[in-house]
Write a protein that holds these residues in place. Sequence first.
Motif, PDB file in Angstrom:
ATOM      1  N   ALA A  65      -1.675  32.332  -2.368  1.00 59.60           N
ATOM      2  CA  ALA A  65      -1.794  32.392  -0.911  1.00 59.60           C
ATOM      3  C   ALA A  65      -2.537  31.175  -0.372  1.00 59.60           C
ATOM      4  N   ASP A  66      -3.588  30.769  -1.045  1.00 53.14           N
ATOM      5  CA  ASP A  66      -4.332  29.586  -0.595  1.00 53.14           C
ATOM      6  C   ASP A  66      -3.471  28.315  -0.729  1.00 53.14           C
ATOM      7  N   LEU A  67      -2.708  28.245  -1.800  1.00 51.80           N
ATOM      8  CA  LEU A  67      -1.821  27.076  -1.973  1.00 51.80           C
ATOM      9  C   LEU A  67      -0.745  27.042  -0.899  1.00 51.80           C
ATOM     10  N   ASP A  68      -0.161  28.188  -0.593  1.00 51.80           N
ATOM     11  CA  ASP A  68       0.849  28.244   0.468  1.00 51.80           C
ATOM     12  C   ASP A  68       0.272  27.733   1.789  1.00 51.80           C
ATOM     13  N   ALA A  69      -0.927  28.177   2.100  1.00 48.21           N
ATOM     14  CA  ALA A  69      -1.539  27.767   3.369  1.00 48.21           C
ATOM     15  C   ALA A  69      -1.899  26.287   3.360  1.00 48.21           C
ATOM     16  N   ALA A  70      -2.523  25.825   2.261  1.00 42.69           N
ATOM     17  CA  ALA A  70      -2.966  24.431   2.202  1.00 42.69           C
ATOM     18  C   ALA A  70      -1.785  23.467   2.199  1.00 42.69           C
ATOM     19  N   LEU A  71      -0.787  23.754   1.378  1.00 39.39           N
ATOM     20  CA  LEU A  71       0.367  22.854   1.315  1.00 39.39           C
ATOM     21  C   LEU A  71       1.207  22.944   2.583  1.00 39.39           C
ATOM     22  N   GLY A  72       1.275  24.117   3.188  1.00 38.14           N
ATOM     23  CA  GLY A  72       2.003  24.239   4.456  1.00 38.14           C
ATOM     24  C   GLY A  72       1.375  23.387   5.543  1.00 38.14           C
ATOM     25  N   GLU A  73       0.047  23.413   5.625  1.00 37.33           N
ATOM     26  CA  GLU A  73      -0.635  22.567   6.607  1.00 37.33           C
ATOM     27  C   GLU A  73      -0.433  21.086   6.295  1.00 37.33           C
ATOM     28  N   ALA A  74      -0.464  20.729   5.001  1.00 36.61           N
ATOM     29  CA  ALA A  74      -0.289  19.327   4.624  1.00 36.61           C
ATOM     30  C   ALA A  74       1.115  18.833   4.967  1.00 36.61           C
ATOM     31  N   VAL A  75       2.123  19.666   4.716  1.00 39.08           N
ATOM     32  CA  VAL A  75       3.499  19.276   5.041  1.00 39.08           C
ATOM     33  C   VAL A  75       3.666  19.115   6.546  1.00 39.08           C
ATOM     34  N   GLU A  76       3.091  20.008   7.315  1.00 43.86           N
ATOM     35  CA  GLU A  76       3.193  19.911   8.773  1.00 43.86           C
ATOM     36  C   GLU A  76       2.506  18.652   9.283  1.00 43.86           C
ATOM     37  N   ALA A  77       1.375  18.292   8.659  1.00 47.58           N
ATOM     38  CA  ALA A  77       0.635  17.108   9.099  1.00 47.58           C
ATOM     39  C   ALA A  77       1.374  15.813   8.792  1.00 47.58           C
ATOM     40  N   LEU A  78       2.313  15.843   7.852  1.00 48.91           N
ATOM     41  CA  LEU A  78       3.065  14.633   7.522  1.00 48.91           C
ATOM     42  C   LEU A  78       4.017  14.216   8.644  1.00 48.91           C
ATOM     43  N   GLY A  79       4.393  15.145   9.503  1.00 51.56           N
ATOM     44  CA  GLY A  79       5.265  14.810  10.630  1.00 51.56           C
ATOM     45  C   GLY A  79       6.695  14.516  10.237  1.00 51.56           C
ATOM     46  N   LEU A  80       7.221  15.221   9.225  1.00 54.55           N
ATOM     47  CA  LEU A  80       8.594  14.992   8.792  1.00 54.55           C
ATOM     48  C   LEU A  80       9.573  15.527   9.832  1.00 54.55           C
ATOM     49  N   ALA A  81      10.704  14.852   9.957  1.00 53.93           N
ATOM     50  CA  ALA A  81      11.700  15.260  10.941  1.00 53.93           C
ATOM     51  C   ALA A  81      12.279  16.629  10.609  1.00 53.93           C
ATOM     52  N   ARG A  82      12.538  16.870   9.333  1.00 47.93           N
ATOM     53  CA  ARG A  82      13.067  18.162   8.897  1.00 47.93           C
ATOM     54  C   ARG A  82      12.102  18.719   7.860  1.00 47.93           C
ATOM     55  N   ARG A  83      11.432  19.790   8.207  1.00 45.49           N
ATOM     56  CA  ARG A  83      10.421  20.329   7.303  1.00 45.49           C
ATOM     57  C   ARG A  83      11.100  20.958   6.093  1.00 45.49           C
ATOM     58  N   PRO A  84      10.786  20.489   4.879  1.00 44.14           N
ATOM     59  CA  PRO A  84      11.413  21.068   3.687  1.00 44.14           C
ATOM     60  C   PRO A  84      10.890  22.477   3.415  1.00 44.14           C
ATOM     61  N   THR A  85      11.691  23.240   2.687  1.00 41.89           N
ATOM     62  CA  THR A  85      11.280  24.572   2.261  1.00 41.89           C
ATOM     63  C   THR A  85      10.268  24.447   1.127  1.00 41.89           C
ATOM     64  N   LEU A  86       9.157  25.153   1.264  1.00 38.72           N
ATOM     65  CA  LEU A  86       8.068  25.063   0.290  1.00 38.72           C
ATOM     66  C   LEU A  86       8.106  26.271  -0.639  1.00 38.72           C
ATOM     67  N   THR A  87       8.097  25.991  -1.955  1.00 33.93           N
ATOM     68  CA  THR A  87       8.057  27.032  -2.975  1.00 33.93           C
ATOM     69  C   THR A  87       6.870  26.761  -3.882  1.00 33.93           C
ATOM     70  N   VAL A  88       6.048  27.784  -4.091  1.00 33.87           N
ATOM     71  CA  VAL A  88       4.830  27.649  -4.889  1.00 33.87           C
ATOM     72  C   VAL A  88       4.896  28.591  -6.080  1.00 33.87           C
ATOM     73  N   HIS A  89       4.631  28.063  -7.272  1.00 36.25           N
ATOM     74  CA  HIS A  89       4.567  28.851  -8.501  1.00 36.25           C
ATOM     75  C   HIS A  89       3.196  28.620  -9.141  1.00 36.25           C
ATOM     76  N   VAL A  90       2.548  29.696  -9.521  1.00 35.32           N
ATOM     77  CA  VAL A  90       1.252  29.594 -10.200  1.00 35.32           C
ATOM     78  C   VAL A  90       1.321  30.357 -11.514  1.00 35.32           C
ATOM     79  N   ARG A  91       0.559  29.904 -12.504  1.00 36.62           N
ATOM     80  CA  ARG A  91       0.515  30.572 -13.799  1.00 36.62           C
ATOM     81  C   ARG A  91      -0.762  30.209 -14.513  1.00 36.62           C
TER      82      ARG A  91
END
Length: 223
Positions: free
Chosen positions: A190-216
């Motif tokens: 959950a923390d990774l989803d939130a942190a990486l989601g904010e980072a992707v949004e801050a990049l300002g990409l024209a088309r936001r890619p789908t984010l998939t997170v796997h932890v183990r």
Amino acid sequence: MSAHTGRPGDGDLPSEPAQSDSSVGHPDTGATPAVRSSPRRFWSARRVPAVIVALLSLAAVGLLLYDVVSVRAGRPGMGWRRRLADELATRPLDNVWFIVGAAAAMALGLCLVLLAVTPGLRGLLPMRQLLGSGGTGEVRAGLDRRAVALILRDRAVRVSGVESARVDVGRRKIKARAQVHFRDLDEVRADLDAALGEAVEALGLARRPTLTVHVRRPKKGGR
């Protein structure tokens, strides 16, 4: 992190600060600038294929022209052209060499057509184009996918509990894999989803890619 800017259709993309594209024509008036709905991808100039095709065409045309001029001057034609003319006149169309040659020529032509109609430069992700009252939208910026992966990986390892992380950035998908050495896996995810989601949004990409997170957890006996 570096950004690439250029005008539509330009093959050369000089490195410029990413914020230069959004600051042009947008005074600090508090109004939200408009965003271009469908920014175009960057097109590659493909100079190497163009030079190769031009040189091969020049060599073939030059050799044929030299042979024609030699024949017009009263000299015998080149042996390879006479043999080629004889083979074309005597061999049937269903000959295996004709079929192989036609298939090779068709494959080469399809490759050239594919190079001509596709943008290329798949390693660049276009950024959003902000259009204000005075902006024309001609200046564009893009981020290198490897730079985006490095930024997101650094952001992922800052999350508490993450021992190591790997991020693969595609044009439409981002896959993040992390090894967790403490904390609950669901909490870290959950923390990774939130942190990486904010980072992707801050990049300002024209088309936001789908984010998939796997932890183990790390494998036992190894790091």
